[in-house]
Design an enzyme around this catalytic site. Structure first.
Site, PDB file in Angstrom:
ATOM      1  N   GLY A  15       0.823  -1.216   0.000  1.00 15.60           N
ATOM      2  CA  GLY A  15       0.000   0.000   0.000  1.00 15.60           C
ATOM      3  C   GLY A  15       0.849   1.254   0.000  1.00 15.60           C
ATOM      4  CB  ALA A  16       4.442   1.689  -0.368  1.00 18.50           C
ATOM      5  CB  VAL A  63       3.274  -3.748  -9.925  1.00 20.97           C
ATOM      6  CG1 VAL A  63       1.786  -3.678 -10.276  1.00 20.97           C
ATOM      7  CG2 VAL A  63       3.940  -2.391 -10.161  1.00 20.97           C
ATOM      8  CB  SER A 145      -8.761   0.735  11.946  1.00 18.91           C
ATOM      9  OG  SER A 145      -9.652   1.817  12.148  1.00 18.91           O
ATOM     10  CE1 TYR A 159     -10.341  -0.314   7.156  1.00 20.47           C
ATOM     11  CE2 TYR A 159     -11.415   0.804   8.983  1.00 20.47           C
ATOM     12  CZ  TYR A 159     -10.290   0.577   8.202  1.00 20.47           C
ATOM     13  OH  TYR A 159      -9.125   1.252   8.482  1.00 20.47           O
ATOM     14  CB  ALA A 161     -15.573  -7.824  10.522  1.00 26.17           C
ATOM     15  CE  LYS A 163      -7.550  -1.858   8.429  1.00 26.76           C
ATOM     16  NZ  LYS A 163      -6.344  -2.243   7.669  1.00 26.76           N
TER      17      LYS A 163
HETATM   18  N1  NAD Z   1      -6.286   6.907   6.730  1.00 28.91           N
HETATM   19  C1  NAD Z   1      -6.909   6.641   7.876  1.00 28.91           C
HETATM   20  O1  NAD Z   1      -7.594   7.512   8.460  1.00 28.91           O
HETATM   21  C2  NAD Z   1      -6.771   5.290   8.510  1.00 28.91           C
HETATM   22  C3  NAD Z   1      -7.277   5.087   9.802  1.00 28.91           C
HETATM   23  C4  NAD Z   1      -7.148   3.835  10.377  1.00 28.91           C
HETATM   24  C5  NAD Z   1      -6.546   2.794   9.690  1.00 28.91           C
HETATM   25  N2  NAD Z   1      -6.079   3.022   8.429  1.00 28.91           N
HETATM   26  C6  NAD Z   1      -5.476   1.879   7.720  1.00 28.91           C
HETATM   27  O2  NAD Z   1      -4.164   2.229   7.348  1.00 28.91           O
HETATM   28  C7  NAD Z   1      -3.850   1.656   6.072  1.00 28.91           C
HETATM   29  C8  NAD Z   1      -3.444   2.752   5.100  1.00 28.91           C
HETATM   30  O3  NAD Z   1      -4.488   3.700   5.024  1.00 28.91           O
HETATM   31  P1  NAD Z   1      -4.424   4.858   3.913  1.00 28.91           P
HETATM   32  O4  NAD Z   1      -5.511   5.811   4.228  1.00 28.91           O
HETATM   33  O5  NAD Z   1      -3.014   5.301   3.765  1.00 28.91           O
HETATM   34  O6  NAD Z   1      -4.882   3.986   2.654  1.00 28.91           O
HETATM   35  P2  NAD Z   1      -4.934   4.432   1.117  1.00 28.91           P
HETATM   36  O7  NAD Z   1      -6.258   4.036   0.603  1.00 28.91           O
HETATM   37  O8  NAD Z   1      -4.504   5.852   0.977  1.00 28.91           O
HETATM   38  O9  NAD Z   1      -3.821   3.500   0.475  1.00 28.91           O
HETATM   39  C9  NAD Z   1      -4.037   2.127   0.379  1.00 28.91           C
HETATM   40  C10 NAD Z   1      -3.150   1.594  -0.721  1.00 28.91           C
HETATM   41  O10 NAD Z   1      -3.368   0.184  -0.787  1.00 28.91           O
HETATM   42  C11 NAD Z   1      -3.374  -0.181  -2.162  1.00 28.91           C
HETATM   43  N3  NAD Z   1      -4.149  -1.413  -2.329  1.00 28.91           N
HETATM   44  C12 NAD Z   1      -5.476  -1.581  -2.133  1.00 28.91           C
HETATM   45  N4  NAD Z   1      -5.834  -2.828  -2.464  1.00 28.91           N
HETATM   46  C13 NAD Z   1      -4.705  -3.472  -2.884  1.00 28.91           C
HETATM   47  C14 NAD Z   1      -4.430  -4.775  -3.376  1.00 28.91           C
HETATM   48  N5  NAD Z   1      -5.398  -5.697  -3.527  1.00 28.91           N
HETATM   49  N6  NAD Z   1      -3.164  -5.086  -3.699  1.00 28.91           N
HETATM   50  C15 NAD Z   1      -2.172  -4.173  -3.565  1.00 28.91           C
HETATM   51  N7  NAD Z   1      -2.375  -2.907  -3.132  1.00 28.91           N
HETATM   52  C16 NAD Z   1      -3.632  -2.564  -2.796  1.00 28.91           C
HETATM   53  C17 NAD Z   1      -4.030   0.990  -2.879  1.00 28.91           C
HETATM   54  O11 NAD Z   1      -3.706   1.002  -4.253  1.00 28.91           O
HETATM   55  C18 NAD Z   1      -3.451   2.173  -2.106  1.00 28.91           C
HETATM   56  O12 NAD Z   1      -2.269   2.659  -2.702  1.00 28.91           O
HETATM   57  C19 NAD Z   1      -5.095   0.886   5.632  1.00 28.91           C
HETATM   58  O13 NAD Z   1      -4.964  -0.468   5.970  1.00 28.91           O
HETATM   59  C20 NAD Z   1      -6.200   1.550   6.422  1.00 28.91           C
HETATM   60  O14 NAD Z   1      -7.293   0.696   6.629  1.00 28.91           O
HETATM   61  C21 NAD Z   1      -6.179   4.241   7.823  1.00 28.91           C
END
Ligand code: NAD
Length: 253
Positions: A15-16, A63, A145, A159, A161, A163
């Site tokens: 997810g980077a 990728v 989360s 979501y 469930a 997490k």
């Molecule tokens: N942003 C928040 O407020 C928040 C709060 C609590 C928890 N989180 C958790 O932190 C993590 C990151 O959050 P974020 O907001 O930076 O997420 P984001 O949506 O900005 O980024 C997620 C990334 O994961 C990639 N991704 C999704 N499905 C994929 C797959 N099947 N294979 C490969 N890559 C895939 C996407 O392309 C994206 O680049 C997540 O797990 C999210 O649930 C975020």
């Protein structure tokens, strides 16, 4: 919280291509790690890797569709072969597309959200752990989360469930892998200023979050990355199976 450098180490960050994963990849690279920028978004992964390289770090895109076991296993093995080692896996891929309550949540959405947050974690652990066991060293850090720590309304049921499953799997993996020098920990953010969440939170909801959070604001992705980087560091050697809440005091457990 201070952490030594990561020079010589290799970190794979899922997810980077954006958000918390991007901030974590950048911080690990800044501290000397080589980084595999793992994401399904090829252009985003390339952008982040190129920019880390432009800043003097070492990174390349990996990728991968984490919904596929074959693709995940191949990507992890290819990255390990290219780097010659695998010290750290950070699992940040996941999230959810929109706020929806229990009754309105479409049945069809369940598998995608649960699988992209939880099944993907199992795939990454299953692919990476044997490589780390061979080196008797590893750090696995996953994103959960606040949704899984306490009731948050509204929050989508799939979501929440997923997490919760992430936390249970974190503890199970910590139990199974501790004897191999591998730690497994979770970070549980609350409300983070990432492009995705800014897209799904209304201005009213953001104002409500600011008012109800003791520190009075949402988190920057770098503030979540700082916790991830600590758990990924050699210094965190006796920390395993924990959930680190990084939520500005929004929930205190
Ligand atoms: N942003 C928040 O407020 C928040 C709060 C609590 C928890 N989180 C958790 O932190 C993590 C990151 O959050 P974020 O907001 O930076 O997420 P984001 O949506 O900005 O980024 C997620 C990334 O994961 C990639 N991704 C999704 N499905 C994929 C797959 N099947 N294979 C490969 N890559 C895939 C996407 O392309 C994206 O680049 C997540 O797990 C999210 O649930 C975020």
């Amino acid at each position: 919280m201070t952490t030594s450098g990561f020079a010589g180490q290799f970190a794979l960050v899922s997810g980077a291509a954006t958000g918390i994963g991007e901030a974590t990849a950048r911080e690990l690279a800044r501290r000397g790690a080589r980084v595999g920028v793992m994401d399904i978004n090829a252009a985003g992964a390339r952008r982040v890797a190129d920019s880390i390289v432009a800043e003097g770090g070492e990174a390349w895109p990996c990728v991968t569709d984490l919904l596929s076991w074959e693709a995940t296993q191949k990507s992890v093995q290819d990255a390990h072969a290219r780097a010659g080692r695998l010290d750290i896996v950070v699992h940040s891929a996941g999230g959810f597309p929109q706020y929806v309550n229990l009754i309105d949540c479409p049945v069809e959405a369940w598998d995608t959200v649960v699988n992209s947050n939880l099944r993907s974690m199992f795939y990454l652990l299953k692919a990476a752990a044997p490589l780390m066991m061979g080196a008797s060293y590893g750090r696995f850090v996953t994103l959960s989360s606040m949704a899984a720590r306490s009731g948050v309304n509204p929050n989508p049921p799939h979501y929440t469930a997923a997490k919760g499953g992430v936390l249970a799997l974190t503890r199970q993996a910590a139990l199974d892998l501790g004897k191999y020098g591998i730690t497994v920990n979770a970070v549980a953010p609350a409300n983070v200023l990432t492009p995705r969440t800014l897209g799904i939170r209304t201005p009213e909801r953001i104002a409500h979050i600011e008012k109800s959070t003791p520190v009075g604001r949402l988190a920057r992705p770098e503030e979540i990355a700082a916790a991830v980087v600590f758990l990924a560091s050699p210094e965190a050697s006796y920390v395993t199976g924990v959930t680190m809440d990084v939520n500005g005091g929004a929930t205190m457990i």
